[in-house]
Design a protein around this motif. Structure first.
Motif, PDB file in Angstrom:
ATOM      1  N   ILE A 236      -4.776   1.893 -33.678  1.00  0.00           N
ATOM      2  CA  ILE A 236      -5.038   1.888 -32.232  1.00  0.00           C
ATOM      3  C   ILE A 236      -5.247   0.536 -32.183  1.00  0.00           C
ATOM      4  O   ILE A 236      -5.744   0.425 -32.635  1.00  0.00           O
ATOM      5  N   PHE A 237      -4.582  -0.136 -30.936  1.00  0.00           N
ATOM      6  CA  PHE A 237      -4.978  -1.526 -30.261  1.00  0.00           C
ATOM      7  C   PHE A 237      -6.298  -0.918 -29.373  1.00  0.00           C
ATOM      8  O   PHE A 237      -5.686  -0.374 -28.602  1.00  0.00           O
ATOM      9  N   GLU A 238      -6.536  -1.529 -29.434  1.00  0.00           N
ATOM     10  CA  GLU A 238      -7.968  -2.466 -28.031  1.00  0.00           C
ATOM     11  C   GLU A 238      -7.125  -3.885 -27.773  1.00  0.00           C
ATOM     12  O   GLU A 238      -7.710  -4.665 -28.493  1.00  0.00           O
ATOM     13  N   ARG A 239      -7.789  -4.392 -26.525  1.00  0.00           N
ATOM     14  CA  ARG A 239      -7.580  -5.565 -26.293  1.00  0.00           C
ATOM     15  C   ARG A 239      -9.079  -6.294 -26.213  1.00  0.00           C
ATOM     16  O   ARG A 239     -10.246  -5.524 -24.828  1.00  0.00           O
ATOM     17  N   ILE A 240      -9.933  -7.271 -26.806  1.00  0.00           N
ATOM     18  CA  ILE A 240     -11.448  -7.652 -26.352  1.00  0.00           C
ATOM     19  C   ILE A 240     -10.938  -8.606 -25.301  1.00  0.00           C
ATOM     20  O   ILE A 240     -10.721  -9.895 -26.189  1.00  0.00           O
ATOM     21  N   GLY A 241     -11.304  -9.023 -24.280  1.00  0.00           N
ATOM     22  CA  GLY A 241     -10.993 -10.121 -23.614  1.00  0.00           C
ATOM     23  C   GLY A 241     -12.604 -10.306 -22.653  1.00  0.00           C
ATOM     24  O   GLY A 241     -13.959  -9.750 -23.411  1.00  0.00           O
ATOM     25  N   GLY A 242     -12.447 -10.954 -22.286  1.00  0.00           N
ATOM     26  CA  GLY A 242     -13.607 -11.969 -21.708  1.00  0.00           C
ATOM     27  C   GLY A 242     -14.574 -11.304 -20.471  1.00  0.00           C
ATOM     28  O   GLY A 242     -16.202 -10.368 -21.128  1.00  0.00           O
ATOM     29  N   LEU A 243     -13.937  -9.714 -19.354  1.00  0.00           N
ATOM     30  CA  LEU A 243     -14.209  -9.231 -18.805  1.00  0.00           C
ATOM     31  C   LEU A 243     -14.381  -7.558 -19.168  1.00  0.00           C
ATOM     32  O   LEU A 243     -12.945  -7.497 -19.947  1.00  0.00           O
TER      33      LEU A 243
ATOM     34  N   LEU B 125      -8.303 -11.034 -27.570  1.00  0.00           N
ATOM     35  CA  LEU B 125      -8.307 -10.976 -29.327  1.00  0.00           C
ATOM     36  C   LEU B 125      -7.915  -9.681 -29.255  1.00  0.00           C
ATOM     37  O   LEU B 125      -7.519  -8.737 -28.094  1.00  0.00           O
ATOM     38  N   ASN B 126      -6.928  -8.831 -29.636  1.00  0.00           N
ATOM     39  CA  ASN B 126      -5.994  -7.972 -29.679  1.00  0.00           C
ATOM     40  C   ASN B 126      -6.932  -6.869 -31.076  1.00  0.00           C
ATOM     41  O   ASN B 126      -6.527  -7.715 -32.719  1.00  0.00           O
ATOM     42  N   ARG B 127      -7.154  -6.528 -31.310  1.00  0.00           N
ATOM     43  CA  ARG B 127      -7.988  -5.180 -32.639  1.00  0.00           C
ATOM     44  C   ARG B 127      -7.072  -4.383 -32.725  1.00  0.00           C
ATOM     45  O   ARG B 127      -6.390  -3.355 -31.690  1.00  0.00           O
ATOM     46  N   LEU B 128      -6.354  -4.039 -33.880  1.00  0.00           N
ATOM     47  CA  LEU B 128      -5.387  -2.179 -34.190  1.00  0.00           C
ATOM     48  C   LEU B 128      -6.850  -2.206 -35.708  1.00  0.00           C
ATOM     49  O   LEU B 128      -6.987  -2.484 -36.887  1.00  0.00           O
ATOM     50  N   SER B 129      -7.112  -0.806 -35.363  1.00  0.00           N
ATOM     51  CA  SER B 129      -7.495  -0.444 -36.255  1.00  0.00           C
ATOM     52  C   SER B 129      -7.029   0.846 -37.838  1.00  0.00           C
ATOM     53  O   SER B 129      -5.409   0.295 -37.044  1.00  0.00           O
ATOM     54  N   PRO B 130      -7.108   1.086 -38.737  1.00  0.00           N
ATOM     55  CA  PRO B 130      -6.739   1.930 -39.544  1.00  0.00           C
ATOM     56  C   PRO B 130      -5.701   2.503 -38.990  1.00  0.00           C
ATOM     57  O   PRO B 130      -4.883   3.046 -39.899  1.00  0.00           O
ATOM     58  N   SER B 131      -6.560   3.413 -38.070  1.00  0.00           N
ATOM     59  CA  SER B 131      -5.336   4.549 -37.708  1.00  0.00           C
ATOM     60  C   SER B 131      -4.229   4.301 -36.984  1.00  0.00           C
ATOM     61  O   SER B 131      -3.782   4.942 -36.438  1.00  0.00           O
TER      62      SER B 131
ATOM     63  N   GLU C  76     -13.641  -5.598 -17.323  1.00  0.00           N
ATOM     64  CA  GLU C  76     -12.727  -4.926 -15.949  1.00  0.00           C
ATOM     65  C   GLU C  76     -10.956  -5.701 -16.290  1.00  0.00           C
ATOM     66  O   GLU C  76     -10.130  -5.651 -15.863  1.00  0.00           O
ATOM     67  N   ASN C  77     -11.108  -6.586 -17.531  1.00  0.00           N
ATOM     68  CA  ASN C  77      -9.848  -6.897 -17.988  1.00  0.00           C
ATOM     69  C   ASN C  77      -8.840  -5.663 -18.431  1.00  0.00           C
ATOM     70  O   ASN C  77      -9.447  -5.354 -19.345  1.00  0.00           O
ATOM     71  N   PRO C  78      -7.617  -6.245 -17.666  1.00  0.00           N
ATOM     72  CA  PRO C  78      -6.433  -4.713 -18.358  1.00  0.00           C
ATOM     73  C   PRO C  78      -6.670  -4.805 -19.938  1.00  0.00           C
ATOM     74  O   PRO C  78      -6.554  -5.644 -20.978  1.00  0.00           O
ATOM     75  N   GLY C  79      -7.287  -3.243 -20.416  1.00  0.00           N
ATOM     76  CA  GLY C  79      -7.089  -2.793 -21.220  1.00  0.00           C
ATOM     77  C   GLY C  79      -8.324  -3.083 -22.724  1.00  0.00           C
ATOM     78  O   GLY C  79      -8.570  -3.360 -23.885  1.00  0.00           O
ATOM     79  N   SER C  80      -8.807  -3.890 -21.858  1.00  0.00           N
ATOM     80  CA  SER C  80     -10.577  -4.806 -22.776  1.00  0.00           C
ATOM     81  C   SER C  80     -11.604  -3.506 -22.569  1.00  0.00           C
ATOM     82  O   SER C  80     -12.358  -3.501 -22.203  1.00  0.00           O
ATOM     83  N   VAL C  81     -11.516  -3.013 -24.162  1.00  0.00           N
ATOM     84  CA  VAL C  81     -12.996  -1.896 -24.123  1.00  0.00           C
ATOM     85  C   VAL C  81     -14.404  -2.296 -24.708  1.00  0.00           C
ATOM     86  O   VAL C  81     -15.041  -1.643 -24.666  1.00  0.00           O
ATOM     87  N   ILE C  82     -14.126  -3.456 -24.858  1.00  0.00           N
ATOM     88  CA  ILE C  82     -15.359  -4.211 -25.334  1.00  0.00           C
ATOM     89  C   ILE C  82     -15.755  -5.613 -24.643  1.00  0.00           C
ATOM     90  O   ILE C  82     -17.338  -5.120 -24.402  1.00  0.00           O
TER      91      ILE C  82
END
Length: 745
Positions: free
Chosen positions: A247-254, A239-245, A256-262
């Motif tokens: 900002i992109f966040e990447r939501i992966g399994g772990l 999942l890629n999540r884009l905030s109203p401001s 430790e995955n690149p860019g996954s903050v959740i």
């Protein structure tokens, strides 16, 4: 007033973040298509689902209805399985190319020939308002501006009808490639358009885009705005999540995955997404998942939650029920406000009739997959072990509540276990199980017809597991349930005769054939000197010390204390116990963890203070706890907590009790495909079946098991058994007895 959906969201947040009082118990009602019969579930009157859609508030009646589009029909579906076919009544033609959407005043149907706009006086009474010719393959529909405007995504681009009350079709030139998905934020007045090249954002007269392959991992398969106007972009990888401001966040399994903050995404290959009541739902090729901030992910896969595998559509009604449509049927998933006390009552009611055989409490065998109406209660060589665990729960329950039903239940199971001694006719020797001669086909061996109880057949060959079960529960029965001297003497007799029989036979359990049973061995020459008994050295030393300690406590007969001291001082049995928990991956036996904790508790029972607890036992318990702590077992936690040796994990124990599934069928629960797990390659030996994880999954996401199971194993379950609730009831009532749990938790 607070709506039902808001109350669900608020309670869900409070329960899992704060851990107070009530919590939300998850339930799933499953339905198969009418071409499949499975697990006794109800059938839907069709063979596939393309889409499920929630009507707008203006056309809803009870709030429990949704529209279901199939490949050739349109249905009104009411929660609980009632369906009405609508397309025939409304003179509509439905095909495999038809798409569906709601709008402010009704329903929209679109295909490669036309867009049909229906106005609805009520959810089951709609009529055609207008028809617009349209000759393109439609991929997705999305309404905006409070349901008054329609956006049409096709394989060639984007179109819109700005006013559905006065429809006029327009082409949007800014999107030239095929549209895969659409989403709209009412607050932002922003439309998101997913294509194979980019995700476009359209707000007022402004357009912007984000290319696929940079901040967006792959072609969007679904787009959804959440309640805070974050745009969730689903794809095959994450999942890629884009905030109203912006900002992109990447939501992966772990994480430790690149860019996954959740992190924590159970699976990708996402097919659909849906936002409702503070929860983000996604459907994948293997099940559905939900996410809530502060709580994390829940994964719904396998027949415990949904029929089939691939999710095709998700929607929610206004009561908080979420409808998950799959390639094999549909599931209604909902949450109810519960307490652990309510859960205990529900499990207690499961005992009869399926798990009560002659007073024994154990597994019910299912003749048909998952169908509890096809149960059989048959003898089991572990009848004593599972019954003792249940009986212990009733001892604690009676002491806490003084409920006469608990007392009656305890005596009924005690008498079944007492009968195990009676059928052998040998004082101190119990059978494994028994049954009316000729009443069932049973293949356990060895079998004998009882000479002391004519008409009964029993299985001999009793193991140390069975003896530990008997010895664990009888002191609880003696101290917490038996009321008068006659009742106490009856229980005391079994404790004393069992331990005396073992001692008199040189620390062997001698069977009816005058030979020691295969596993009934506690003798020093075996445990200390025979390498083939190395695995059992620590555990069986702990067991016999606990038996002798208990027998002395109950009887005050010094012969038991004398034998205890011999084993401690001469044969170093106390020292043997320190490292009783085996750690070699080729020899780890999770059943031994259950047996050791039964023995620890037995040893500690009646101990007035820690100073009276042997230091070797303390070190053994502490070492064992630190090894098995990651299992998050409620039972192991409360045994350790009752010792006051050190801090135990109350929140983890409560988490396990809360997440324990309400259905006790051992549903197949595949998990090795998940992307949120770390495989424990080092910790799995060649002789251990299946892959294992480093961290345990929630109990309602893995196969059901007792405290003797391997909670790290990822793919388990058959669907042909329903376990008794004793494994849950024991730690719950033990926790109540020790004050770890209150009645309103």
């Amino acid at each position: 007033s607070i709506s039902t959906r808001s109350r669900v969201q608020i309670l869900f947040f409070i329960t899992f973040l704060v851990g107070v009082e009530g919590y939300l118990q998850q339930f799933s009602t499953r339905y198969t298509f009418n071409n499949c019969t499975l697990a006794g579930w109800k059938q839907l009157p069709f063979q596939s689902i393309k889409n499920v859609v929630t009507p707008t508030q203006s056309v809803l009646s009870s709030g429990k209805e949704i529209w279901i589009l199939t490949s050739d029909a349109l249905f009104l579906y009411n929660k609980g399985g009632r369906s009405i076919r609508l397309d025939n009544n409304w003179n509509l033609t439905i095909s495999s190319e038809t798409s569906i959407s709601n709008w402010e005043r009704g329903l929209i149907l679109a295909d490669q020939q036309s867009i049909r706009i229906l106005g609805c006086a009520s959810i089951d009474h709609c009529s055609l308002v207008s028809t617009l010719p349209f000759a393109q393959a439609i991929s997705t529909l999305q309404t905006s501006h409070k349901g008054t405007q329609l956006w049409i995504g096709t394989s060639k681009g984007l179109h819109t009808i700005k006013n559905l009350a006065e429809p006029n079709l327009e082409k949007i030139d800014q999107v030239a490639s095929g549209v895969t998905s659409l989403a709209y934020s009412e607050r932002l007045n922003e439309l998101a358009i997913g294509t194979s090249l980019a995700v476009y954002l359209h707000r007022a007269n402004n357009w912007e885009h984000h290319w696929v392959g940079q901040l967006i991992d792959d072609v969007p398969t679904a787009l959804t705005y959440d309640g805070e106007d974050n745009l969730w972009i689903s794809n095959a990888y994450c999942l890629n999540r884009l905030s109203p401001s912006g900002i992109f966040e990447r939501i992966g399994g772990l994480i430790e995955n690149p860019g996954s903050v959740i992190g924590g995404l159970p699976y990708a290959n996402i097919t659909t997404s849906h936002w409702s009541s503070g929860i983000m739902w996604i459907g994948t090729l293997k099940g559905a998942a939900s996410y809530q901030r502060g709580i994390g992910w829940h994964y719904f896969y396998g027949p415990r939650w949904i029929p089939g595998h691939a999710i095709v559509s998700i929607s929610s009604d206004t009561t908080g029920t979420t409808y998950v449509a799959s390639d094999a049927g549909m599931a209604e998933i909902h949450f109810e406000e519960w307490t652990l006390a309510k859960k205990a009552d529900a499990y207690q009611r499961m005992i009869e009739p399926r798990h009560d055989r002659l007073g024994f409490v154990s597994t019910a065998i299912l003749r048909d997959f998952g169908d509890i109406s096809t149960w059989d209660a048959i003898p089991n060589e572990s009848d004593a072990l599972w019954s003792a665990i249940y009986l212990a729960s009733q001892c604690f329950r009676y002491h806490v509540t003084r409920d006469e039903k608990a007392k009656t239940s305890a005596w009924k199971t005690f008498e079944a276990m007492e009968m195990l001694y009676n059928v052998t006719g040998i004082s101190g020797l119990m059978a494994r199980t028994y049954f009316k001669t000729g009443s069932v086909e049973y293949f356990g061996k060895p079998l004998y017809n009882s000479s002391t109880c004519p008409g009964w057949t029993y299985q001999a060959g009793t193991s140390s597991d069975d003896v530990t079960a008997h010895m664990f529960v009888y002191p609880l029965m003696h101290d917490l349930v038996a009321g008068n001297s006659e009742e106490k003497s009856r229980v005391k007799k079994l404790i004393v005769s069992t331990v005396k029989y073992i001692v008199d036979n040189g620390y062997y359990l001698v069977d009816v054939d005058k030979k020691p049973t295969r596993w009934g061995v506690w003798a020093p020459e075996k445990l200390n000197d025979d390498p083939s008994w190395g695995d059992e050295r620590g555990l069986n030393s702990l067991q016999i010390l606990a038996y002798l300690q208990s027998a002395h406590n109950i009887s005050q007969d010094e012969i038991f204390n004398f034998q205890l001291e011999i084993l401690r001082k001469k044969h170093k049995y106390g020292k043997n116990t320190i490292n009783q928990r085996v750690t070699a991956v080729t020899d780890v036996n999770f059943s031994d963890d259950e047996l050791s904790h039964l023995s620890y508790y037995l040893y500690m029972h009646r101990m007035p203070s820690l100073s009276d607890l042997d230091s070797d036992i303390l070190r053994s318990l502490d070492r064992t706890w630190n090894i098995i702590r990651s299992e998050k077992s409620s039972f192991f936690n409360f045994v350790y907590g009752s010792s006051n040796v050190g801090h135990f994990d109350l929140e983890q124990a409560l988490w396990t009790l809360r997440r324990w599934p309400m259905e006790l069928v051992d549903w197949p629960s595949p998990n090795s495909h998940r992307i949120d797990i770390r495989l424990n390659i080092e910790g799995r030996s060649d002789d251990r079946q299946g892959l294992g994880s480093v961290d345990v999954l929630p109990p309602d996401e893995r196969a059901l098991m007792r405290w003797n199971g391997d909670p790290f194993q990822l793919d388990q379950g058959s669907g042909f058994e329903e376990q008794d609730p004793g494994a849950w009831l024991l730690p719950y009532w033990m926790g109540r007895y020790h004050g770890f749990i209150t009645s309103n938790m």
